[in-house]
Design an enzyme around this catalytic site. Sequence first.
Site, PDB file in Angstrom:
ATOM      1  N   HIS A 191      12.689  -2.213  -1.973  1.00  0.00           N
ATOM      2  CA  HIS A 191      12.164  -2.240  -3.340  1.00  0.00           C
ATOM      3  C   HIS A 191      13.004  -3.223  -4.163  1.00  0.00           C
ATOM      4  CE1 HIS A 191      10.095  -0.731  -6.855  1.00  0.00           C
ATOM      5  NE2 HIS A 191      11.250  -0.581  -7.463  1.00  0.00           N
TER       6      HIS A 191
ATOM      7  N   ARG B 122       0.846  -1.200   0.000  1.00  0.00           N
ATOM      8  CA  ARG B 122       0.000   0.000   0.000  1.00  0.00           C
ATOM      9  C   ARG B 122       0.877   1.243   0.000  1.00  0.00           C
ATOM     10  NH1 ARG B 122      -4.983  -1.848  -1.233  1.00  0.00           N
ATOM     11  NH2 ARG B 122      -5.417  -3.689  -0.002  1.00  0.00           N
TER      12      ARG B 122
HETATM   13  C1  GRF Z   1      10.601  -7.940  -1.373  1.00  0.00           C
HETATM   14  O1  GRF Z   1      11.139  -8.296  -2.631  1.00  0.00           O
HETATM   15  C2  GRF Z   1      10.458  -6.443  -1.230  1.00  0.00           C
HETATM   16  O2  GRF Z   1      11.451  -5.715  -1.893  1.00  0.00           O
HETATM   17  C3  GRF Z   1       9.132  -6.197  -1.924  1.00  0.00           C
HETATM   18  O3  GRF Z   1       8.332  -7.275  -1.485  1.00  0.00           O
HETATM   19  C4  GRF Z   1       9.153  -8.415  -1.247  1.00  0.00           C
HETATM   20  C5  GRF Z   1       8.826  -8.919   0.133  1.00  0.00           C
HETATM   21  O4  GRF Z   1       9.273 -10.241   0.306  1.00  0.00           O
HETATM   22  N1  GRF Z   1       8.622  -4.886  -1.614  1.00  0.00           N
HETATM   23  P1  GRF Z   1       8.962 -11.031   1.661  1.00  0.00           P
HETATM   24  O5  GRF Z   1       7.457 -10.947   1.924  1.00  0.00           O
HETATM   25  O6  GRF Z   1       9.759 -10.364   2.747  1.00  0.00           O
HETATM   26  O7  GRF Z   1       9.404 -12.446   1.429  1.00  0.00           O
END
Ligand code: GRF
Length: 206
Positions: free
Chosen positions: A111, A93
């Site tokens: 990111h 979000r």
């Molecule tokens: C990561 O790749 C982060 O950069 C992105 O969402 C993913 C989260 O992975 N915003 P997880 O849920 O911690 O396994």
Amino acid sequence: MPAIAVLLSGSGSNLQALLDAQAAGELAGEVTLVVSDRAQAYGLQRALNAGIAAAYVPLATPRGPLRQQWEERLAGVIAAFEPDLIVLAGFMRVLSARFLERFPDRVINQHPALLPNDGGDTVTTSSGIVIPALRGAHVVADALRLGLPVTGCTIHRVTPRVDDGPILARAEVPILPDDTVETLHERIKAVERRLIVATVNRLLQG
Ligand code: GRF
């Protein structure tokens, strides 16, 4: 010990990296709260397994006045735990300027692509290749679709502009010829998990 709140929408493997570091005595803070906008987010279960407060704050209507109410509820839950740092670890979000003003300089985001320092549209890699700055929710697929040789991950401070804000850490991940979205994202996440622990420690140790 500084308090950390983690916001997530999914699996929470980055949360797990923070929890593992905490259990090993290798985190300069303590995760005291995990919040999700999705009831099924496995990250909530990871928090409960570790004995950490977990809150589900559902957003029924993504637009309009109800969204503002949701953000106020979310901010209220977080504020009750008085976190020194708020980590968006796969939180899907966008947070408003009003929310961010309530927690100034305390919100950071992960990111799964390389972002530039200047808010621009391109990034120059360590080998001098100029690639597009990928923003949004599908950047791993975008990197593959564009046939980029390299992608990576970024941790940045959160500002009201989506996938923007001062860069705190960044790492490159090469794209392999037979990569799929899943294999590439998993290799990116392996790097992200190390980077988030190191970055949180750097920020909290001042
Ligand atoms: C990561 O790749 C982060 O950069 C992105 O969402 C993913 C989260 O992975 N915003 P997880 O849920 O911690 O396994």
